[in-house]
Scaffold this active site. Structure first.
Site, mmCIF file in Angstrom:
data_model
loop_
_atom_site.group_PDB
_atom_site.id
_atom_site.type_symbol
_atom_site.label_atom_id
_atom_site.label_comp_id
_atom_site.label_asym_id
_atom_site.label_seq_id
_atom_site.Cartn_x
_atom_site.Cartn_y
_atom_site.Cartn_z
ATOM 1 N N GLN A 1 34.419 171.162 58.156
ATOM 2 C CA GLN A 1 33.653 169.911 58.344
ATOM 3 C C GLN A 1 34.027 169.283 59.679
ATOM 4 O O GLN A 1 34.930 169.778 60.358
ATOM 5 C CB GLN A 1 33.953 168.953 57.175
ATOM 6 C CG GLN A 1 32.804 168.880 56.202
ATOM 7 C CD GLN A 1 32.965 167.855 55.114
ATOM 8 O OE1 GLN A 1 34.059 167.413 54.821
ATOM 9 N NE2 GLN A 1 31.871 167.484 54.490
ATOM 10 N N GLY B 1 28.314 167.850 58.105
ATOM 11 C CA GLY B 1 28.426 166.597 57.374
ATOM 12 C C GLY B 1 27.081 165.892 57.242
ATOM 13 O O GLY B 1 26.943 164.948 56.481
ATOM 14 N N ASP C 1 24.045 167.069 56.125
ATOM 15 C CA ASP C 1 23.450 168.224 55.458
ATOM 16 C C ASP C 1 21.962 168.456 55.689
ATOM 17 O O ASP C 1 21.554 169.537 56.071
ATOM 18 C CB ASP C 1 23.650 168.117 53.933
ATOM 19 C CG ASP C 1 25.112 167.943 53.536
ATOM 20 O OD1 ASP C 1 25.974 167.796 54.424
ATOM 21 O OD2 ASP C 1 25.380 167.956 52.326
ATOM 22 N N ARG D 1 18.217 162.908 47.620
ATOM 23 C CA ARG D 1 19.035 164.108 47.859
ATOM 24 C C ARG D 1 18.223 165.177 48.608
ATOM 25 O O ARG D 1 17.003 165.098 48.696
ATOM 26 C CB ARG D 1 19.499 164.683 46.507
ATOM 27 C CG ARG D 1 20.428 163.792 45.711
ATOM 28 C CD ARG D 1 21.841 163.738 46.275
ATOM 29 N NE ARG D 1 22.442 165.055 46.413
ATOM 30 C CZ ARG D 1 23.587 165.299 47.064
ATOM 31 N NH1 ARG D 1 24.245 164.311 47.633
ATOM 32 N NH2 ARG D 1 24.072 166.519 47.169
ATOM 33 N N TRP E 1 20.440 162.249 54.889
ATOM 34 C CA TRP E 1 20.653 162.149 56.339
ATOM 35 C C TRP E 1 19.349 162.125 57.133
ATOM 36 O O TRP E 1 19.339 162.369 58.332
ATOM 37 C CB TRP E 1 21.541 163.313 56.811
ATOM 38 C CG TRP E 1 22.970 163.095 56.405
ATOM 39 C CD1 TRP E 1 23.578 163.562 55.271
ATOM 40 C CD2 TRP E 1 23.971 162.328 57.088
ATOM 41 N NE1 TRP E 1 24.883 163.138 55.217
ATOM 42 C CE2 TRP E 1 25.153 162.385 56.322
ATOM 43 C CE3 TRP E 1 23.980 161.593 58.284
ATOM 44 C CZ2 TRP E 1 26.334 161.750 56.696
ATOM 45 C CZ3 TRP E 1 25.155 160.953 58.667
ATOM 46 C CH2 TRP E 1 26.311 161.042 57.881
ATOM 47 N N GLU F 1 26.949 155.182 48.888
ATOM 48 C CA GLU F 1 27.175 156.268 49.847
ATOM 49 C C GLU F 1 26.382 156.007 51.130
ATOM 50 O O GLU F 1 26.879 156.207 52.232
ATOM 51 C CB GLU F 1 26.723 157.581 49.180
ATOM 52 C CG GLU F 1 27.053 158.844 49.926
ATOM 53 C CD GLU F 1 26.601 160.088 49.158
ATOM 54 O OE1 GLU F 1 25.978 159.952 48.074
ATOM 55 O OE2 GLU F 1 26.872 161.203 49.651
HETATM 56 C C1 DGY Z 1 27.099 167.986 48.894
HETATM 57 O O1 DGY Z 1 27.443 168.596 47.891
HETATM 58 O O2 DGY Z 1 26.024 167.405 49.018
HETATM 59 C C2 DGY Z 1 28.013 167.896 50.019
HETATM 60 O O3 DGY Z 1 27.524 167.144 51.058
HETATM 61 C C3 DGY Z 1 28.361 169.270 50.500
HETATM 62 O O4 DGY Z 1 29.561 169.136 51.106
#
Ligand code: DGY
Length: 437
Positions: A109, A169, A171, A206, A359, A402
């Site tokens: 990471q 980081g 993703d 997500r 992100w 988060e």
């Molecule tokens: C996740 O599981 O979403 C993490 O970001 C992977 O490290």
């Protein structure tokens, strides 16, 4: 709410997420130890618990591989079943230099440990326990950094590649879309698997299923080559020099060199890395077209032409000219004046901006902390103040989430953040900001 009350709430979250020697990012969604999360958490803990801050980093380095890599996840417990991909899917034992315990993922990471170490020394006022700890961990951090140059830099540029979006980081940033779309998944390419994240967090916040399939594909590719074989650079369709990760390595090297000077430790090798990487970084990553730094796709051999928060992080590493810093600051000032909290993770004017999906738009507190420091380094104190105030406002009003909505009107009507709740690096970042660090 009073500053003191907010700090108490933040400490309570860190207390609840503490698992006998390390801190999980949040229960259920991320029930293990994550690499850069731990770095940011330690920088919060150091304000009030030196011993825990030290243990946090020691625990992370207990997972260091013989090749120097510090994995992105350490699975200290084999009993947690709410996460995919878990230890049995990663199978870190395919690499002979991976420790038996703790089991881990096979990728890394963003390398934050150099500046974390410098920060722990500074904030603790050179506490003797931190000094002893720093001396002991220093060679391990150097070895971690050397890993990037030995295993991830085939063209010997002192710039390294990543081969999995999880390493960045960030993703599911749109930055990676084109490269990921190169991966064509045929039947039998990836094993059947069950995602866990979307039954814990809202699926619309997500990454998508298509993205997950590609994450699994790249995981399998790494595993096939023991996670560090040269075949990865030869074969991976996804091979990127991330402008943020490379900036953080340079920042961490600079910090490590300062720590070396302070503690009278050898830093000659680190200084050479800094010299060469800085020069190449400036040449390769700046984009006039974007008025920002941009990542570089080693497969298509071109910059990725998108603006995002990672492109601002080089300010924190002192990699921008004054003029470049002005351009980046004016981008943020415009957003501030036009109804946005700072700093959205992705270009709000781009068609791929998605205000709530991980992100692809939302605000991340630890990123804000680094951007604010970068702005201070370039004398932009007013803007740094806005970034810090926005961060505190979001956490205070919407909870310790988060990530957060960047559009003010939507954020105020949502009245909550996104992704996981009771989040550790959100809590530690808040402590850092309120303690003026
Ligand atoms: C996740 O599981 O979403 C993490 O970001 C992977 O490290």
């Amino acid at each position: 709410m009073l500053k003191e009350q907010l700090i108490v709430r933040a400490k309570t979250i860190l207390e609840q997420n503490w698992k006998n020697g390390f801190t999980i990012p949040t229960s259920r969604l991320y029930p293990f130890q994550w690499n850069w999360d731990s770095g940011f958490v330690a920088m919060g803990l150091i304000h009030y618990d030196v011993s825990k801050a030290i243990q946090e980093i020691q625990s992370l380095f207990s997972g260091q591989w013989e090749n120097g890599m510090v994995p992105h996840i350490l699975f200290h417990s084999e009993k947690e079943t709410t996460y995919f991909p878990n230890f049995d899917f990663w199978q870190s034992s395919v690499n002979k230099g991976a420790p038996d315990m703790p089991k881990s993922s096979g990728i890394t990471q963003p390398p934050v440990m150099g500046f974390v170490l410098e920060n722990l020394l500074k904030v603790s006022g050179m506490h003797p326990d931190v000094v002893d700890f720093a001396k002991a961990i220093y060679p391990k951090v150097v070895k971690y950094h050397r890993y990037f140059y030995e295993y991830r830099d085939p063209h010997k540029e002192k710039l390294f590649f990543m081969y999995h979006p999880w390493e960045s980081g960030r993703d599911n940033s749109p930055l990676w879309d084109e490269s990921l779309n190169r991966i064509e998944i045929k039947q039998g390419d990836i094993p059947a698997y069950q995602r866990r994240d979307t039954s814990i967090a809202d699926a619309s916040e997500r990454p998508t299923q298509d993205q997950y399939d590609r994450y699994v594909y790249l995981l399998q590719l790494g595993k096939k080559y023991q996670y560090d074989g040269p075949e990865i650079a030869e074969e991976s369709p996804f091979l990127i020099q991330d402008s943020m990760m490379n900036a953080l390595l340079i920042k961490s090297n600079k910090s490590l060199s300062s720590v070396g000077q302070m503690l009278d430790l050898d830093h000659g090798e680190i200084d050479e890395w800094i010299q060469e990487s800085e020069k190449n970084y400036r040449q390769k990553f700046w984009s006039d077209q974007l008025s920002s730094f941009a990542s570089y796709d080693l497969r298509s051999q071109e910059q990725i032409p998108m603006k995002e928060v990672g492109g601002l992080i080089p300010l924190y590493a002192g990699l921008a000219t004054e003029n470049q810093a002005d351009q980046m600051a004016s981008y943020l000032s415009d957003l501030h004046q036009n109804g946005y909290f700072l700093c959205p993770s992705f270009d709000v004017h781009h068609p791929r901006f998605d205000s709530k999906r991980y992100w692809r738009g939302p605000i991340w507190p630890h990123m804000n902390w680094m951007v604010a420091h970068g702005m201070v380094a370039y004398g932009k104190h007013e803007l740094a103040k806005v970034i810090r105030e926005d961060t505190v406002h979001l956490i205070e009003n919407f909870g310790f989430f988060e990530y957060y909505e960047a559009q003010k009107d939507i954020a105020e009507s949502n009245a909550h953040g996104y992704g996981g709740n009771h989040f550790s690096w959100t809590a530690s970042t808040l402590i850092n900001i309120l303690k003026n660090n």
